[in-house]
Design a protein around this motif. Structure first.
Motif, PDB file in Angstrom:
ATOM      1  N   LYS A 286       0.838  -1.194   0.000  1.00  0.00           N
ATOM      2  CA  LYS A 286       0.000   0.000   0.000  1.00  0.00           C
ATOM      3  C   LYS A 286       0.877   1.250   0.000  1.00  0.00           C
ATOM      4  O   LYS A 286       2.087   1.159   0.246  1.00  0.00           O
ATOM      5  CB  LYS A 286      -0.965  -0.006   1.183  1.00  0.00           C
ATOM      6  CG  LYS A 286      -0.300  -0.152   2.516  1.00  0.00           C
ATOM      7  CD  LYS A 286      -1.341  -0.299   3.608  1.00  0.00           C
ATOM      8  CE  LYS A 286      -0.638  -0.309   4.948  1.00  0.00           C
ATOM      9  NZ  LYS A 286      -1.421  -0.573   6.081  1.00  0.00           N
ATOM     10  N   LEU A 287       0.232   2.408  -0.239  1.00  0.00           N
ATOM     11  CA  LEU A 287       0.960   3.673  -0.160  1.00  0.00           C
ATOM     12  C   LEU A 287       0.779   4.241   1.230  1.00  0.00           C
ATOM     13  O   LEU A 287      -0.272   4.036   1.864  1.00  0.00           O
ATOM     14  CB  LEU A 287       0.406   4.660  -1.186  1.00  0.00           C
ATOM     15  CG  LEU A 287       0.772   4.378  -2.648  1.00  0.00           C
ATOM     16  CD1 LEU A 287      -0.035   5.275  -3.578  1.00  0.00           C
ATOM     17  CD2 LEU A 287       2.271   4.589  -2.884  1.00  0.00           C
ATOM     18  N   ASP A 288       1.775   4.987   1.731  1.00  0.00           N
ATOM     19  CA  ASP A 288       1.560   5.653   3.024  1.00  0.00           C
ATOM     20  C   ASP A 288       0.672   6.887   2.812  1.00  0.00           C
ATOM     21  O   ASP A 288       0.315   7.202   1.668  1.00  0.00           O
ATOM     22  CB  ASP A 288       2.899   6.006   3.694  1.00  0.00           C
ATOM     23  CG  ASP A 288       3.527   7.252   3.098  1.00  0.00           C
ATOM     24  OD1 ASP A 288       3.184   7.606   1.948  1.00  0.00           O
ATOM     25  OD2 ASP A 288       4.370   7.878   3.768  1.00  0.00           O
ATOM     26  N   ASP A 289       0.294   7.560   3.894  1.00  0.00           N
ATOM     27  CA  ASP A 289      -0.669   8.655   3.798  1.00  0.00           C
ATOM     28  C   ASP A 289      -0.182   9.791   2.899  1.00  0.00           C
ATOM     29  O   ASP A 289      -0.979  10.491   2.276  1.00  0.00           O
ATOM     30  CB  ASP A 289      -0.990   9.213   5.202  1.00  0.00           C
ATOM     31  CG  ASP A 289      -1.743   8.177   6.016  1.00  0.00           C
ATOM     32  OD1 ASP A 289      -2.301   7.242   5.379  1.00  0.00           O
ATOM     33  OD2 ASP A 289      -1.748   8.277   7.263  1.00  0.00           O
ATOM     34  N   THR A 290       1.130   9.994   2.856  1.00  0.00           N
ATOM     35  CA  THR A 290       1.654  11.103   2.040  1.00  0.00           C
ATOM     36  C   THR A 290       1.720  10.730   0.557  1.00  0.00           C
ATOM     37  O   THR A 290       1.887  11.591  -0.293  1.00  0.00           O
ATOM     38  CB  THR A 290       3.089  11.465   2.490  1.00  0.00           C
ATOM     39  OG1 THR A 290       3.955  10.351   2.194  1.00  0.00           O
ATOM     40  CG2 THR A 290       3.169  11.781   3.969  1.00  0.00           C
ATOM     41  N   GLY A 291       1.643   9.463   0.254  1.00  0.00           N
ATOM     42  CA  GLY A 291       1.777   9.020  -1.128  1.00  0.00           C
ATOM     43  C   GLY A 291       3.228   8.996  -1.579  1.00  0.00           C
ATOM     44  O   GLY A 291       3.517   8.796  -2.759  1.00  0.00           O
ATOM     45  N   GLU A 292       4.138   9.208  -0.651  1.00  0.00           N
ATOM     46  CA  GLU A 292       5.562   9.260  -1.034  1.00  0.00           C
ATOM     47  C   GLU A 292       6.266   7.910  -0.876  1.00  0.00           C
ATOM     48  O   GLU A 292       7.321   7.688  -1.459  1.00  0.00           O
ATOM     49  CB  GLU A 292       6.297  10.299  -0.176  1.00  0.00           C
ATOM     50  CG  GLU A 292       5.990  11.729  -0.579  1.00  0.00           C
ATOM     51  CD  GLU A 292       6.644  12.733   0.353  1.00  0.00           C
ATOM     52  OE1 GLU A 292       7.675  12.397   0.959  1.00  0.00           O
ATOM     53  OE2 GLU A 292       6.083  13.832   0.496  1.00  0.00           O
ATOM     54  N   PHE A 293       5.653   7.052  -0.057  1.00  0.00           N
ATOM     55  CA  PHE A 293       6.321   5.777   0.224  1.00  0.00           C
ATOM     56  C   PHE A 293       5.433   4.582  -0.135  1.00  0.00           C
ATOM     57  O   PHE A 293       4.226   4.606   0.107  1.00  0.00           O
ATOM     58  CB  PHE A 293       6.701   5.680   1.712  1.00  0.00           C
ATOM     59  CG  PHE A 293       7.831   6.595   2.092  1.00  0.00           C
ATOM     60  CD1 PHE A 293       9.146   6.178   1.968  1.00  0.00           C
ATOM     61  CD2 PHE A 293       7.570   7.885   2.555  1.00  0.00           C
ATOM     62  CE1 PHE A 293      10.188   7.034   2.294  1.00  0.00           C
ATOM     63  CE2 PHE A 293       8.605   8.740   2.887  1.00  0.00           C
ATOM     64  CZ  PHE A 293       9.920   8.318   2.761  1.00  0.00           C
ATOM     65  N   LEU A 294       6.083   3.566  -0.657  1.00  0.00           N
ATOM     66  CA  LEU A 294       5.413   2.290  -0.907  1.00  0.00           C
ATOM     67  C   LEU A 294       5.727   1.386   0.281  1.00  0.00           C
ATOM     68  O   LEU A 294       6.899   1.210   0.656  1.00  0.00           O
ATOM     69  CB  LEU A 294       5.958   1.670  -2.210  1.00  0.00           C
ATOM     70  CG  LEU A 294       5.411   0.307  -2.616  1.00  0.00           C
ATOM     71  CD1 LEU A 294       3.906   0.373  -2.895  1.00  0.00           C
ATOM     72  CD2 LEU A 294       6.144  -0.209  -3.863  1.00  0.00           C
TER      73      LEU A 294
END
Ligand SMILES: CC(C)(COP(=O)([O-])OP(=O)([O-])OC[C@H]1O[C@@H](n2cnc3c(N)ncnc32)[C@H](O)[C@@H]1OP(=O)([O-])[O-])[C@@H](O)C(=O)NCCC(=O)NCCSC(=O)C[C@@](C)(O)CC(=O)[O-]
Ligand SMILES: NC(=O)C1=CN([C@@H]2O[C@H](COP(=O)(O)OP(=O)(O)OC[C@H]3O[C@@H](n4cnc5c(N)ncnc54)[C@H](O)[C@@H]3O)[C@@H](O)[C@H]2O)C=CC1
Length: 409
Positions: A286-294
């Protein structure tokens, strides 16, 4: 008196098999002194290739991981996945238990209240029987740790034993303990159906995770594609089984290379994959809340050993453990699960991106070349020819081999 087939020596067995001279010679060349006593009716060694996962980083430590598999592109995929995760600092592990293996004594036509009362009254005798069955385990601080009764449908019950098995898988130890404990249940002897370990691995869960900037996999769009494909593994068993096969591509290759029981690990993994009532993929992306990390994670039971079983009897397994840097049993389990997650990442990235065929078939080309009869240098020449033509199939492989042989004549 004539000997039975299983009483013959390996050489004598080949004679008794009444084969053509060429088949007899072929198998004879493949008989070794190391393997005959591992299994029954041995007549030859079957070899599989071993490839290297060069840098697998788990908990800050880099491992060289031996992988035994017959499938092209599995080792490349493991290296690919591990390389991507390595750039983000590697995998983290969260081992949730010691080496615990379960065992069951199965009862039928039983009054659960009577059984519960008997277990509570005989608790000390149960632990004493287990201790007498395997005193060396208790001396090491291992042995029987817990006993519970579980009521099952239709007046059935399971006496669940939890055994700490130290550095071994403990299958034989648990079966020995179970048969000793069974004797304590003499008043219920008519109700007992079996005493046998369980491969469920409820108390042997290992979790491995990774957190990587999306840039490492090629950006947000690629990361989102991986997440979307991963989500299908949670809602569709048909997709989940394929994804899990991709995980076991790497995971079982390491289990095998270390002389461990891959059937036990795979059975436990698939049972865990179905533990919610619906068969699902073992990993989650999944993506983290910021969308910066997988974010990737894989949890599954792993009951293996660092000694015992066939490990001590197989020089390759011994050497492979040395190659791994003689890890503790806990570290070995993490390496195994991390390899599964590395393969999973590579497969998801390929399948949700360019498709599996481009990378996989490039490597499958060598196998195809061998299938059509290429030998020595011809194998690479045919594989390269197939890649150049962009068509990896038997007809093209035959055609290219024919051309190579014509040119070389
Ligand atoms: C095949 C690759 C790796 C090509 O990957 P690529 O990105 O096209 O090629 P690349 O040349 O850019 O190589 C990338 C990295 O892959 C590794 N790599 C690359 N080539 C080799 C090689 N010859 N030997 C060893 N390692 C290799 C190596 O780490 C390399 O990095 P570098 O070291 O060059 O910086 C990629 O497309 C991939 O990972 N595909 C997945 C393949 C796979 O999963 N195969 C298993 C069979 S399919 C299956 O059984 C189950 C499945 C896939 O269906 C599960 C599912 O659906 O979820
Ligand atoms: N359902 C299943 O999965 C079953 C699997 N098996 C097979 O059992 C084998 C594994 O059995 P194991 O009991 O692990 O092997 P094993 O029977 O060889 O036992 C381990 C040995 O190592 C000794 N040991 C020395 N130091 C130890 C330490 N620190 N920790 C633990 N043991 C130590 C033990 O005393 C014991 O003799 C595998 O080959 C597996 O295929 C057998 C029956 C069922």
């Amino acid at each position: 008196m004539t000997k039975k087939f299983y009483q013959l020596s390996a050489r004598e067995r080949l004679e008794a098999m009444d084969l053509t001279p060429s088949l007899t010679a072929f198998y004879r060349e493949r008989q070794s002194d190391e393997m005959p006593n591992l299994i029954e009716n041995y007549f030859a060694d079957f070899t599989l290739p071993e490839g290297l996962l060069r840098h697998l980083v788990v908990d800050g430590r880099s491992y060289q991981v031996p992988m035994v598999t017959e499938e092209p592109s599995v080792v490349a995929a493991a290296n690919n996945g591990a390389r991507l995760v390595g750039q983000a600092g590697g995998f983290q592990s969260h081992q949730t238990s010691q080496s615990l293996l379960g065992g069951q004594i199965l009862f039928q036509d039983v009054a659960i209240d009577e059984l519960l009362a008997y277990v509570s009254e005989q608790r000390e005798a149960i632990f004493e029987a287990a201790k007498l069955a395997k005193p060396s385990m208790v001396e090491r601080g291992d042995g029987l740790k817990d006993v519970q009764i579980r009521s099952l449908a239709g007046r059935r019950a399971s006496l669940d034993l939890t055994v700490q098995t130290g550095e071994a898988m403990g299958a034989n130890a648990v079966n020995t303990i179970l048969e000793a404990v069974k004797a304590v249940f003499q008043p219920f002897s008519k109700n007992i159906v079996a005493a046998i370990l369980t491969n469920a691995g409820h108390d042997a869960l290992v979790t491995v995770t990774t957190q990587m900037p999306v840039s490492l996999v090629g950006g947000l769009a690629v990361a989102k594609a991986i997440v979307s494909l991963s989500a299908f593994g949670k809602v569709d068993p048909d997709r989940a089984v394929t994804e899990n096969k991709g995980i076991f591509n790497g995971l079982s290759a390491v289990v095998l290379a270390t002389g461990n029981d891959y059937r036990a690990v795979e059975a436990a993994g698939h049972a865990y994959a179905g533990s919610t009532g619906r068969y699902q993929s073992l990993s989650t992306w999944k993506l983290d809340d910021t969308g910066e990390f997988l974010l990737g994670s894989l949890t599954m039971p792993v009951n293996i050993g660092r000694l015992g079983g066939a490990i001590a009897a197989m020089p390759m397994a011994q050497r492979n453990l040395e190659l791994l840097g003689a890890p503790s049993l806990g570290a070995l389990k993490k390496v195994i699960v991390a390899t599964g997650l590395a393969n999973n990442l590579a497969a998801l990235k390929a399948v949700s991106g360019p498709g599996i065929q481009a990378g996989h078939m490039r490597m499958q080309a060598r196998t195809l070349a061998i299938q059509v009869g290429a030998v020595g240098d011809e194998v690479l020449k045919v594989a390269n020819g197939l890649a150049a033509e962009g068509a990896v199939d038997q007809n093209h492989a035959k055609k290219i081999l024919g051309e190579i042989r014509k040119n070389d004549a």
